[in-house]
Structure formats: structure tokens, C-alpha cells
Design a protein around this motif. Structure first.
Motif, short mmCIF file in Angstrom:
data_model
loop_
_atom_site.label_atom_id
_atom_site.label_comp_id
_atom_site.label_asym_id
_atom_site.label_seq_id
_atom_site.Cartn_x
_atom_site.Cartn_y
_atom_site.Cartn_z
N CYS A 146 0.81 -1.22 0.00
CA CYS A 146 0.00 0.00 0.00
C CYS A 146 0.84 1.28 0.00
O CYS A 146 0.40 2.32 0.45
CB CYS A 146 -1.01 0.01 1.14
SG CYS A 146 -2.26 -1.24 0.95
N TYR A 186 -0.70 2.95 -5.22
CA TYR A 186 -2.03 2.50 -5.62
C TYR A 186 -2.04 2.25 -7.12
O TYR A 186 -1.29 2.89 -7.86
CB TYR A 186 -3.08 3.53 -5.20
CG TYR A 186 -3.43 3.36 -3.75
CD1 TYR A 186 -4.49 2.54 -3.37
CD2 TYR A 186 -2.66 3.96 -2.77
CE1 TYR A 186 -4.76 2.34 -2.03
CE2 TYR A 186 -2.93 3.77 -1.42
CZ TYR A 186 -3.99 2.96 -1.06
OH TYR A 186 -4.26 2.74 0.26
N GLU A 192 -6.90 -5.99 -3.98
CA GLU A 192 -7.35 -6.21 -2.60
C GLU A 192 -6.29 -6.94 -1.80
O GLU A 192 -5.70 -7.91 -2.28
CB GLU A 192 -8.65 -7.04 -2.59
CG GLU A 192 -9.87 -6.22 -2.89
CD GLU A 192 -11.18 -6.99 -2.70
OE1 GLU A 192 -12.22 -6.44 -3.10
OE2 GLU A 192 -11.16 -8.13 -2.18
N HIS A 197 -9.54 -6.15 1.48
CA HIS A 197 -9.82 -4.71 1.50
C HIS A 197 -9.02 -3.99 0.42
O HIS A 197 -7.86 -4.32 0.16
CB HIS A 197 -9.44 -4.08 2.85
CG HIS A 197 -10.24 -4.64 3.99
ND1 HIS A 197 -11.52 -4.23 4.25
CD2 HIS A 197 -9.94 -5.59 4.90
CE1 HIS A 197 -11.98 -4.91 5.29
NE2 HIS A 197 -11.04 -5.74 5.70
N GLU A 198 -9.66 -2.98 -0.17
CA GLU A 198 -8.95 -2.19 -1.19
C GLU A 198 -8.02 -1.17 -0.56
O GLU A 198 -7.00 -0.82 -1.13
CB GLU A 198 -9.97 -1.44 -2.06
CG GLU A 198 -10.62 -2.34 -3.08
CD GLU A 198 -11.57 -1.58 -3.98
OE1 GLU A 198 -11.59 -0.33 -3.94
OE2 GLU A 198 -12.30 -2.26 -4.71
N ARG A 199 -8.42 -0.65 0.60
CA ARG A 199 -7.62 0.41 1.22
C ARG A 199 -7.25 0.01 2.64
O ARG A 199 -8.03 -0.63 3.33
CB ARG A 199 -8.39 1.73 1.25
CG ARG A 199 -8.62 2.24 -0.15
CD ARG A 199 -8.97 3.71 -0.23
NE ARG A 199 -8.89 4.12 -1.64
CZ ARG A 199 -7.87 4.74 -2.17
NH1 ARG A 199 -6.83 5.07 -1.43
NH2 ARG A 199 -7.85 5.06 -3.45
N TRP A 200 -6.07 0.41 3.02
CA TRP A 200 -5.58 0.08 4.36
C TRP A 200 -4.89 1.29 4.96
O TRP A 200 -4.22 2.05 4.25
CB TRP A 200 -4.53 -1.04 4.29
CG TRP A 200 -5.10 -2.41 4.18
CD1 TRP A 200 -5.38 -3.08 3.02
CD2 TRP A 200 -5.44 -3.29 5.25
NE1 TRP A 200 -5.88 -4.33 3.31
CE2 TRP A 200 -5.91 -4.49 4.67
CE3 TRP A 200 -5.38 -3.20 6.64
CZ2 TRP A 200 -6.33 -5.58 5.43
CZ3 TRP A 200 -5.80 -4.28 7.39
CH2 TRP A 200 -6.28 -5.45 6.80
N VAL A 247 -1.66 2.00 6.73
CA VAL A 247 -0.46 1.16 6.65
C VAL A 247 -0.12 0.54 8.02
O VAL A 247 0.25 -0.64 8.10
CB VAL A 247 0.72 1.95 6.06
CG1 VAL A 247 2.01 1.16 6.13
CG2 VAL A 247 0.42 2.30 4.59
N GLN A 278 -2.06 -0.44 10.26
CA GLN A 278 -2.95 -1.59 10.52
C GLN A 278 -2.59 -2.78 9.63
O GLN A 278 -2.67 -3.93 10.05
CB GLN A 278 -4.41 -1.18 10.34
CG GLN A 278 -4.85 -0.29 11.49
CD GLN A 278 -6.23 0.30 11.28
OE1 GLN A 278 -6.88 0.08 10.27
NE2 GLN A 278 -6.68 1.07 12.26
N LEU A 279 -2.17 -2.46 8.41
CA LEU A 279 -1.75 -3.54 7.51
C LEU A 279 -0.54 -4.28 8.08
O LEU A 279 -0.44 -5.50 7.98
CB LEU A 279 -1.44 -2.95 6.12
CG LEU A 279 -1.01 -3.94 5.05
CD1 LEU A 279 -2.10 -4.98 4.77
CD2 LEU A 279 -0.65 -3.22 3.75
N ARG A 280 0.37 -3.52 8.70
CA ARG A 280 1.57 -4.12 9.30
C ARG A 280 1.24 -5.15 10.37
O ARG A 280 2.05 -6.01 10.70
CB ARG A 280 2.44 -3.06 9.98
CG ARG A 280 3.31 -2.25 9.15
CD ARG A 280 4.34 -3.05 8.38
NE ARG A 280 4.72 -2.23 7.29
CZ ARG A 280 4.03 -2.12 6.16
NH1 ARG A 280 3.00 -2.87 5.93
NH2 ARG A 280 4.40 -1.27 5.24
N GLN A 292 -1.01 -7.26 10.08
CA GLN A 292 -1.50 -8.45 9.38
C GLN A 292 -0.44 -9.04 8.45
O GLN A 292 -0.35 -10.24 8.30
CB GLN A 292 -2.72 -8.08 8.52
CG GLN A 292 -3.83 -7.41 9.27
CD GLN A 292 -4.66 -8.40 10.06
OE1 GLN A 292 -4.74 -9.57 9.71
NE2 GLN A 292 -5.27 -7.94 11.12
#
Ligand SMILES: Nc1ncnc2c1ncn2[C@@H]1O[C@H](COP(=O)(O)OP(=O)(O)OP(=O)(O)O)[C@@H](O)[C@H]1O
Length: 270
Positions: free
Chosen positions: A52, A55, A66, A70-73, A75, A77-79, A81
């Protein structure tokens, strides 16, 4: 099984120049994957799309990018996961944070920072998670060692442990054995295997076929900004495919479930 990465028909262009074109890529949870490509094939750009940091470029056809549904994160929070280990991150610790201990390096994963700051008060649970991540990789002995006194392989493992402070589903490793000697490289591969076996989906980005370990059953070959082949590792890592993506005649050998590459030798019998 949930889908970790689901790209369909994705483009990425810088101004008018396409770096990735019509990328369709699917990686499921538990599907350990290697993404292999020559220099300039678009690997780092693809990582930035997964991460992310970039884009997809807009286009007038349907496309999808995705990550974990999810299309948007956000960053940070993405870390929590998907962990990401890059050489850029390694360099930043090496150049800017030599004074940190191994433990502090790992702990900084909670904040996504390169150093630790006084106002970042950590909890006993965070301490436990950081120590657990180090223990998982067999590097508890590095907890008090300063970064500027570590070998490249030691720091690389601390950076992997930094990603593991969160209960991540997947880890993306970008050319993780760069700068490691043969023993450290073999050691690192064993560490990736143990992560894969423990249930973390490993996504390895590399141009070294020798690093493709037994648990990796899914391979994606990137070539000139597109996907040249994808599917079961043993079928995809053929001499014919690798000759195309590396633009030279190559033969692939497989022994003890590991791959190696040789220049193509032809013999002419008269
Ligand atoms: N910010 C940018 N602006 C313009 N072109 C770029 C940019 N970043 C990368 N490129 C171009 O995109 C192409 C793919 O680059 P990328 O770094 O993704 O390849 P790579 O497979 O990671 O290469 P390597 O293995 O050498 O690291 C290259 O032609 C590169 O010059």
C-alpha cells in the motif's frame, strides 16, 4: 482459506510509462509463494502495491487490488497483518539506529519506527511479544547486542522478528539474503522454512532460484512488467520459463527438493 492478495488486471505507470501491466495475482493464506524476476522486471513496484505504498493506476476497465479483502488500508494496521522485510529497512537500521539493542529493534515493530522514543512507553505485553518473536527465531541472545555490533545476518533476523511482534498472517521478504554469506544464507532459509511451517504465509521475492525452499508450492514469474507464468513451483520453474525471464539460455536442476540453475549446454554429435 482467506485470500491474502487478490489483484486483477492491475496497472502501474509512472507518468506515461507502464511498469506493471495487467497484473493478476492471487495468493491464499497458507500458500507459500515465490515471486521471481530479473532486475527491472517490476518486483519492487509490485511489493509497493502489496504494501500500500502505491495504488494502481486508474484505467477504463475493471481492475481490483485487494489485500486481505480490502482495497484500502491504514499502513500501520496492515503491518499488524502482513509483515514486510526489505533491504531498505535493513539499511535504515544499519545507518540510523546503530545504538539500538536487538530487543529495541524488535520492539520498534509496535510503533513502525526506526528508533524508540521516550514518549513511547511500552507495556509488559509488548515486551513479552518482542521476546517471544526473538525466541521464535532463536535470537534471544541478541537482545542486548547493539545493532552496530551485529553481523548482517543477525540484524536481518532482528528485522524479521520486528515484523513478528504482531500476530501476522503473512510475511513478505524482499531479497532477504542479500549480503549474507553461505552459512548465514542457509541459516536464513531454514528460518523462513520454520516460519512457513508454523503457519505464517511466506511470500519470498527474489532473483535467486536456489532460495526457493521445499514449502514453497506456488511460484510467480514476473517479466517486463507482466506475469510470464504462475502456478505450481515445479512446473513454473522450468528452464524454458527462466530462459525467457532472465533472457539467456538456462537449464534448471532439481535435487533434494531444491532448485539450481545452469547455463544451457548443447552438444552436437556428428
Ligand atoms: N519512481 C519511478 N519512476 C519511474 N520509473 C521507475 C520508478 N521506479 C521504478 N521505475 C522503473 O520501473 C521498472 C521496474 O522497476 P522495479 O524497481 O520495480 O524492478 P525490480 O524488479 O525490483 O528490479 P531490481 O531487481 O533491480 O530491484 C524499471 O524499469 C525502473 O526503472
Amino acid at each position: 482459506m482467506s485470500m491474502i492478495i487478490d489483484f486483477q488486471n492491475v496497472d502501474l505507470r509512472y507518468e506515461d510509462e507502464y511498469v506493471l501491466k495487467n497484473i493478476s495475482l492471487h495468493i491464499q493464506e497458507g500458500q507459500h509463494t515465490v515471486i521471481l524476476g530479473a532486475n527491472g522486471s517490476g518486483k519492487s513496484t509490485l511489493i509497493k502495491l502489496i504494501n500500500c505504498e502505491l495504488y494502481p493506476s486508474y484505467k477504463n476497465e475493471p481492475f481490483k487490488r485487494e489485500i486481505l479483502g480490502h482495497e484500502r488500508w491504514v499502513v500501520s494496521q496492515l503491518r499488524q497483518q502482513i509483515g514486510v522485510v526489505t533491504n531498505d529497512l535493513h539499511s535504515r537500521f544499519s545507518f540510523d539506529a546503530g545504538y539500538l539493542s536487538g530487543f529495541e529493534t524488535v520492539l520498534s515493530g509496535f510503533y513502525g519506527t526506526i528508533g524508540l522514543f521516550d514518549h513511547l512507553d511500552h507495556t509488559p505485553e509488548q515486551t513479552q511479544s518482542a521476546l517471544h518473536a526473538m525466541d521464535r527465531l532463536g535470537i534471544l541472545h541478541l537482545q542486548h547486542k547493539r545493532v552496530d555490533q551485529m553481523s548482517t545476518g543477525e540484524l536481518r533476523k532482528c528485522i524479521v522478528a520486528r515484523a513478528l511482534v504482531h500476530p501476522i498472517k503473512a510475511i513478505l521478504l524482499d531479497e532477504p539474503t542479500v549480503g549474507l554469506d553461505i552459512k548465514a544464507q542457509l541459516d536464513f532459509i531454514e528460518m523462513m522454512r520454520s516460519l512457513a511451517r508454523s503457519g505464517t504465509t511466506v511470500i519470498l521475492v527474489t532473483h535467486h532460484i536456489e532460495e526457493v525452499f521445499e514449502e514453497i508450492e506456488h511460484a510467480i514469474l514476473l517479466h517486463a512488467g507482466g506475469i510470464h507464468a504462475s502456478g505450481e513451483t515445479s512446473a513454473v520453474l522450468s528452464g524454458a520459463n527462466l530462459s525467457v525471464i532472465f533472457n539467456t539460455q538456462l537449464e534448471v536442476q532439481k535435487s533434494h527438493n531444491r532448485y539450481s540453475i545452469q547455463p544451457y549446454h548443447f552438444s552436437l554429435t556428428l
